[in-house]
Scaffold this motif. Sequence first.
Motif, PDB file in Angstrom:
ATOM      1  N   VAL A   1      25.813  63.855  26.666  1.00 48.27           N
ATOM      2  CA  VAL A   1      27.190  64.125  26.250  1.00 48.27           C
ATOM      3  C   VAL A   1      27.943  64.851  27.358  1.00 48.27           C
ATOM      4  CG1 VAL A   1      28.611  65.448  24.644  1.00 48.27           C
ATOM      5  CG2 VAL A   1      26.755  64.069  23.779  1.00 48.27           C
ATOM      6  N   ALA A   2      27.298  65.791  28.003  1.00 44.46           N
ATOM      7  CA  ALA A   2      27.967  66.567  29.059  1.00 44.46           C
ATOM      8  C   ALA A   2      28.403  65.669  30.207  1.00 44.46           C
ATOM      9  CB  ALA A   2      27.039  67.666  29.569  1.00 44.46           C
ATOM     10  N   VAL A   3      27.585  64.682  30.546  1.00 43.46           N
ATOM     11  CA  VAL A   3      27.930  63.755  31.625  1.00 43.46           C
ATOM     12  C   VAL A   3      29.138  62.912  31.225  1.00 43.46           C
ATOM     13  CG1 VAL A   3      27.104  61.781  32.972  1.00 43.46           C
ATOM     14  CG2 VAL A   3      25.572  63.681  32.489  1.00 43.46           C
ATOM     15  N   MET A   4      29.140  62.444  29.996  1.00 45.96           N
ATOM     16  CA  MET A   4      30.255  61.623  29.517  1.00 45.96           C
ATOM     17  C   MET A   4      31.543  62.436  29.461  1.00 45.96           C
ATOM     18  SD  MET A   4      28.115  59.555  26.594  1.00 45.96           S
ATOM     19  CE  MET A   4      29.519  58.857  25.817  1.00 45.96           C
ATOM     20  N   ILE A   5      31.462  63.664  28.975  1.00 44.82           N
ATOM     21  CA  ILE A   5      32.646  64.521  28.915  1.00 44.82           C
ATOM     22  C   ILE A   5      33.178  64.772  30.317  1.00 44.82           C
ATOM     23  CG2 ILE A   5      33.423  66.876  28.418  1.00 44.82           C
ATOM     24  CD1 ILE A   5      31.618  66.797  25.928  1.00 44.82           C
ATOM     25  N   SER A   6      32.292  65.042  31.247  1.00 40.81           N
ATOM     26  CA  SER A   6      32.701  65.289  32.627  1.00 40.81           C
ATOM     27  C   SER A   6      33.410  64.067  33.218  1.00 40.81           C
ATOM     28  CB  SER A   6      31.471  65.642  33.468  1.00 40.81           C
ATOM     29  OG  SER A   6      31.818  65.785  34.807  1.00 40.81           O
ATOM     30  N   ALA A   7      32.880  62.897  32.953  1.00 35.20           N
ATOM     31  CA  ALA A   7      33.508  61.670  33.465  1.00 35.20           C
ATOM     32  C   ALA A   7      34.897  61.470  32.861  1.00 35.20           C
ATOM     33  CB  ALA A   7      32.623  60.461  33.154  1.00 35.20           C
ATOM     34  N   TYR A   8      35.014  61.686  31.555  1.00 35.75           N
ATOM     35  CA  TYR A   8      36.319  61.541  30.910  1.00 35.75           C
ATOM     36  C   TYR A   8      37.309  62.584  31.424  1.00 35.75           C
ATOM     37  CZ  TYR A   8      34.588  58.147  27.489  1.00 35.75           C
ATOM     38  OH  TYR A   8      34.084  57.041  26.877  1.00 35.75           O
ATOM     39  N   GLU A   9      36.827  63.810  31.661  1.00 40.39           N
ATOM     40  CA  GLU A   9      37.721  64.848  32.177  1.00 40.39           C
ATOM     41  C   GLU A   9      38.231  64.500  33.571  1.00 40.39           C
ATOM     42  OE1 GLU A   9      35.275  68.317  31.672  1.00 40.39           O
ATOM     43  OE2 GLU A   9      36.226  68.804  29.740  1.00 40.39           O
ATOM     44  N   ARG A  10      37.355  63.915  34.408  1.00 35.51           N
ATOM     45  CA  ARG A  10      37.807  63.465  35.740  1.00 35.51           C
ATOM     46  C   ARG A  10      38.856  62.376  35.620  1.00 35.51           C
ATOM     47  NH1 ARG A  10      32.379  63.661  36.894  1.00 35.51           N
ATOM     48  NH2 ARG A  10      32.224  61.401  36.881  1.00 35.51           N
TER      49      ARG A  10
END
Length: 84
Positions: free
Chosen positions: A56-65
Motif C-alpha cells: 500500500v505504501a508503494v502505491m500511495i507514494s506512486a499516486y502522490e508523485r
Amino acid sequence: MYKPPTPRHEHPVTARQVRLDHHDSVRSHVHQQVITEVERLERRIEVLRLANAPHVAVMISAYERMVDRKKGFLRNWDLTTSRF
C-alpha cells in the motif's frame, strides 16, 4: 472465428465542448481534465490509506508523485484554479 479484444476500461463517449481554434477553450478544457484526474487520484490515496494490504505504501507514494506532477503541470502552464 477471430474476435478482437475489448478494452477493460472503456470510458463513456461524451460530447466535448472544446473549440480547438480558441486558445482559452482548450486551456479551460485541459485545466478541468487535469483537476478531475487529481481529484480521482486523491480519492484513491484516501481509500488506500484505509486498506490493509501489502505494498500500500508503494502505491500511495506512486499516486502522490502523480498528483505532484499534475499540480506542477498546472502551475507551469499557469492553469491555476483562480483563472477558471
